[in-house]
Design a protein around this motif. Structure first.
Motif, short mmCIF file in Angstrom:
data_model
loop_
_atom_site.label_atom_id
_atom_site.label_comp_id
_atom_site.label_asym_id
_atom_site.label_seq_id
_atom_site.Cartn_x
_atom_site.Cartn_y
_atom_site.Cartn_z
N GLN A 170 -63.25 63.70 -84.96
CA GLN A 170 -61.83 63.40 -85.22
C GLN A 170 -61.46 63.72 -86.66
OE1 GLN A 170 -61.68 59.31 -83.98
NE2 GLN A 170 -61.28 59.81 -81.83
N GLU A 171 -62.35 63.37 -87.60
CA GLU A 171 -62.09 63.65 -89.02
C GLU A 171 -62.09 65.15 -89.31
OE1 GLU A 171 -61.20 61.69 -91.63
OE2 GLU A 171 -60.94 60.19 -90.06
N LYS A 174 -58.95 67.07 -87.70
CA LYS A 174 -57.57 66.72 -88.11
C LYS A 174 -56.83 67.89 -88.76
CE LYS A 174 -57.67 61.70 -88.81
NZ LYS A 174 -57.89 60.66 -89.85
#
Length: 269
Positions: A170-171, A174
């Protein structure tokens, strides 16, 4: 050409990751014999100089050519990024395919918005090889690359569905998703093992390009085009050669391959 048809396809990588390419080849070309070479004693290649990578790649190419192969597949993104010309020069008339070219072609062909994301190791991303290849195919595409250095150790740890891996994805993703990409290239041979997790993070509207699958498709087309596909009169043979057999190699290798490795041979340079 029938004698050539029975020769194996040579696949090589800096370590174990290229076994995802072998797996894709086994599924797409079940009649073909495959000889795999992993330079496990000298992995990782990503921290080494271009000259060193070229030298190691040349050594492996010579070894596989001496074994007798009808095609070479560079299953390592780092090797493909900086040393593909070395392989082509040594191979002569033997066809040479690589994961970067295969992945780039598929991404350009299938992206509707022409906004394409690439995730890979820092070395692959810093080489800009995917972006250069895509721009050579279509000068109008926009390529957004993101290095994901933690993915390789997480995959080798077997944390394929772990919450830590999900949060890491997810990081990393982004900034790529903020560019509204509709296609994402998995620019490392480790990444197919976390493809379901990545797909979940990016959502169903983003198409994932798995370079292992795309290079297997490219191999099938090239074998047919050259008339050197295996006629299938004998069962295929699979050989695995490495430069070192670490304690966890068998476990990790079988996870990548999705089946038993069988006998693994070790060579000393």
């Amino acid at each position: 050409m029938s004698d050539t048809g029975t020769l194996p396809i040579g696949v090589f990588d800096s370590g174990v990751g290229g076994l995802t390419v072998v797996r894709a080849l086994m599924e797409r070309l079940p009649l073909e014999s495959i000889t795999y070479f992993g330079d496990t004693a000298r992995v990782p290649y990503g921290v080494k100089s271009v000259a060193t990578i070229e030298h190691f790649t040349g050594q492996i190419t010579d070894h596989l050519l001496n074994q007798g192969v009808k095609m070479l597949i560079i299953a390592c993104n780092t090797m493909a990024a900086v040393a593909s010309q070395v392989v082509k020069d040594k191979a002569g008339s033997i066809p040479v395919l690589d994961v970067i070219d295969a992945g780039a072609r598929t991404a350009v062909l299938e992206s509707r918005s022409r906004a394409i994301g690439v995730i890979g190791t820092p070395t692959t991303v810093n080489s800009n090889a995917y972006a250069r290849r895509m721009h050579a195919l279509d000068g109008g595409v926009r390529v957004y690359s993101q290095a994901c250095p933690l993915f390789v150790p997480l995959v080798e740890e077997g944390w394929l569905e772990h919450e830590v891996t999900r949060l890491t994805a997810q990081e990393y993703l982004k900034p790529v998703l903020a560019e509204n990409v509709d296609t994402l290239v998995l620019g490392c041979t480790h990444y197919p093992l976390i493809k379901p997790l990545v797909q979940d993070v990016v959502g169903p509207e983003v198409r994932l390009v798995d370079s292992a699958i795309t290079v297997a498709e490219q191999a099938a087309r090239k074998l047919a085009e050259l008339g050197i596909a295996n006629p299938g009169e004998h069962l295929p043979e699979y050989r695995y050669t490495v430069t070192d057999i670490p304690l966890r190699f068998q476990t990790i290798g079988e996870r990548f391959l999705g089946r038993s490795l069988g006998r693994v041979e070790k060579v000393d340079w």
